[in-house]
Design an enzyme around this catalytic site. Structure first.
Site, PDB file in Angstrom:
ATOM      1  N   PHE A 110      37.700  -4.905  -3.682  1.00 23.61           N
ATOM      2  CA  PHE A 110      38.842  -4.814  -4.500  1.00 23.61           C
ATOM      3  C   PHE A 110      39.225  -3.561  -5.169  1.00 23.61           C
ATOM      4  O   PHE A 110      40.390  -3.396  -5.271  1.00 23.61           O
ATOM      5  CB  PHE A 110      38.890  -5.992  -5.680  1.00 23.61           C
ATOM      6  CG  PHE A 110      38.455  -5.712  -6.959  1.00 23.61           C
ATOM      7  CD1 PHE A 110      39.261  -5.318  -8.119  1.00 23.61           C
ATOM      8  CD2 PHE A 110      37.076  -6.013  -7.201  1.00 23.61           C
ATOM      9  CE1 PHE A 110      38.816  -4.973  -9.456  1.00 23.61           C
ATOM     10  CE2 PHE A 110      36.711  -5.446  -8.468  1.00 23.61           C
ATOM     11  CZ  PHE A 110      37.324  -4.952  -9.561  1.00 23.61           C
ATOM     12  N   LYS A 111      38.197  -2.775  -5.308  1.00 29.17           N
ATOM     13  CA  LYS A 111      38.626  -1.408  -6.182  1.00 29.17           C
ATOM     14  C   LYS A 111      39.396  -0.637  -5.090  1.00 29.17           C
ATOM     15  O   LYS A 111      40.159   0.432  -5.709  1.00 29.17           O
ATOM     16  CB  LYS A 111      37.309  -0.753  -6.387  1.00 29.17           C
ATOM     17  CG  LYS A 111      36.368  -1.521  -7.220  1.00 29.17           C
ATOM     18  CD  LYS A 111      36.666  -1.733  -8.616  1.00 29.17           C
ATOM     19  CE  LYS A 111      35.655  -2.700  -9.370  1.00 29.17           C
ATOM     20  NZ  LYS A 111      34.461  -1.991  -9.870  1.00 29.17           N
TER      21      LYS A 111
END
Length: 496
Positions: A110-111
């Site tokens: 998700f980063k």
């Protein structure tokens, strides 16, 4: 829009480009909007908008110092061919819950959502501020931030990335990703200690006035790619709005219906973005804070006491192996009605005593918005197996933390509100745990070999991001003591 520190005077402000470049406030606080913006959209707009359109809308709302043209080009560059799904954030339905998949970017976590955007914002901020110094991205990581920031900033002119991570505290795939990233401006260094040791030292280095002066004299300036940086946090708001719009569009919910989000979180940035989405008017009922065995946040939301004085666990969800959740400071600033002196006092208590307790009024506010629980390592594996057995959907250990806690919350509370589980990483990023969970057998390999083993079990086609793991040989790992981090930075930058 102006930004202030959570620990400083509201008279002492920066504009958005300066706040993004600086990363962490010089008083140790985090930058927040001087006045939280009012939504520039209507709820009924969301189902009609693409991810890129929602992202541009949120960036322009919080960072109005950037021109429309700058924001448009930033969004196009951040969300283009490096994603393996054109929607950027696909939403899957399994076992009557929704899984918001945030791992379709280049480093499978998700980063990427924010760390494909942050370099775009940073380079434009440097142009706006006419800065002639190189920006040094100094970051502590529990695994994913390091890889995603290195990938995002690779070979960006005028920037260097220095990442510190805990030795033995990241997964084999995360380690290979960091040590295999190609770019002449990238460094990843292990420290003897855990993530909190790395993060504490990074904050100390940021706040070292003598070292900061030395950097400036040599033509450098620090910034951060951690979610401490407001330029990293704001892009994460978009996926909450997008997901809600898609659920309405698919007629899973009606416009105006409330939803819950279960968020696996360690540093509290991902779930704080959900809180900011709620402040913008998104109909969120509960934000369910899901932790692993490092359950400092679970205890905090259940009793109002934040206490880091506990055993640190290395778990099978390593990106959440954190005891000091930096972004919680921004939430407290909001709940304490922007009382920066109170926040400074609480953070000082955490540093000096290792714990603090919030007021009864603040605790009551927290309980209205948040629910919290945690999952053990065995519960993580059991949840991966449960979801897989249901309809062959495969989740990673961090998503399993969120899924398990969501399931437990639903059973105990009898809350029938539609639940979105924030799915934070590809299962192929943690193949050893996923293989063992699904088959009941220990995975005989680690890293890339374990990916092959898991793929043999699951079949199907590997994504571009997973296939890329087979392409590059990693550099040799370098390990230092945390007390030597500043000296190592000096050596890398050839400071005089």
């Amino acid at each position: 829009m102006k930004y202030r520190s959570t620990r400083g005077s509201k008279e002492n402000t920066l504009n958005a480009p300066a706040a993004i470049i600086q990363g962490l406030a010089q008083d140790g606080g985090l930058y927040v909007p001087l006045a939280f913006p009012k939504a520039n959209f209507k709820l009924e707009d969301l189902p009609k908008l693409s991810y890129k359109q929602i992202s541009a809308m949120i960036i322009s709302l919080f960072f109005d110092d950037f021109s429309k043209e700058q924001i448009k080009s930033a969004v196009i560059n951040a969300y283009s061919e490096q994603w393996d799904d054109r929607s950027i954030v696909p939403i899957e339905k399994h076992d009557d819950n929704f899984y918001m998949e945030l791992f379709h970017g280049p480093t499978l976590a998700f980063k990427d959502i924010a760390l494909q955007m942050l370099p775009q914002l940073m380079t434009r901020a440097v142009q706006i501020k006419k800065i002639d110094r190189d920006i040094i991205i100094l970051t502590a990581t529990s695994g994913d931030t390091g890889t995603a920031s290195m990938r995002g900033f690779a070979n960006q002119n005028g920037t260097q990335v220095i990442v510190f991570y805990p030795e033995g505290g990241v997964s084999p795939v995360q380690l290979k990703q960091m040590l295999s990233q190609r770019g002449n401006n990238l460094r990843a260094i292990a420290i003897k200690g855990n993530f909190d040791d790395a993060q504490t030292e990074v904050k100390k280095i940021f706040n070292d006035k003598t070292f900061r002066t030395k950097l400036n004299q040599n033509g450098f300036q620090f910034s951060s790619a951690n979610s401490m940086n407001i330029g990293r946090l704001v892009p994460q708001i978009s996926y909450y709005l997008y997901t809600y719009g898609q659920l309405v569009r698919r007629q899973e919910i009606k416009l105006g219906d409330k939803v819950n989000f279960a968020v696996p979180t360690g540093n509290f940035g991902d779930i704080l973005a959900g809180y900011y989405a709620k402040k913008l008017g998104l109909p969120i009922n509960k934000l369910v804070c899901a932790s692993n065995e490092n359950n400092v946040l679970t205890d905090f939301f259940n009793n109002g006491v934040y206490d880091k004085r506990r055993k640190f666990h290395l778990t099978n969800a390593p990106a959440m192996d954190i005891l000091v959740s930096s972004n919680l400071e921004r939430l407290l600033f909001d709940l304490y009605q922007e009382d920066s002196q109170e926040i400074a006092s609480l953070m000082n208590q955490l540093t000096q005593r290792g714990h603090y307790q919030v007021s009864g009024e603040v605790f009551s506010k927290m309980q209205d918005i948040f629910a919290a629980a945690f999952a053990s390592e065995d519960e993580v594996k059991a949840e991966i197996k449960r979801i897989y057995d249901y309809d062959r959907y495969v989740i990673d250990p961090h998503t399993a933390v969120g899924s398990y806690v969501a399931h437990q919350y639903q059973q105990k509370s009898k809350d029938k509100t539609p639940m979105v589980i924030v799915s934070t990483a590809s299962p192929y990023k943690f193949p050893e745990t996923v293989y063992t969970a699904i088959t009941g057998r220990e995975c005989p390999q680690t890293g890339v070999a374990a990916i092959k083993k898991l793929h043999d079990e699951l079949g199907g086609q590997l994504s571009i991001g997973v296939r890329a793991l087979f392409d590059h040989e990693p550099h040799k790992e370098m390990i230092i003591d945390p007390s030597n981090m500043e000296a190592e930075i000096s050596s890398i930058l050839n400071l005089k």
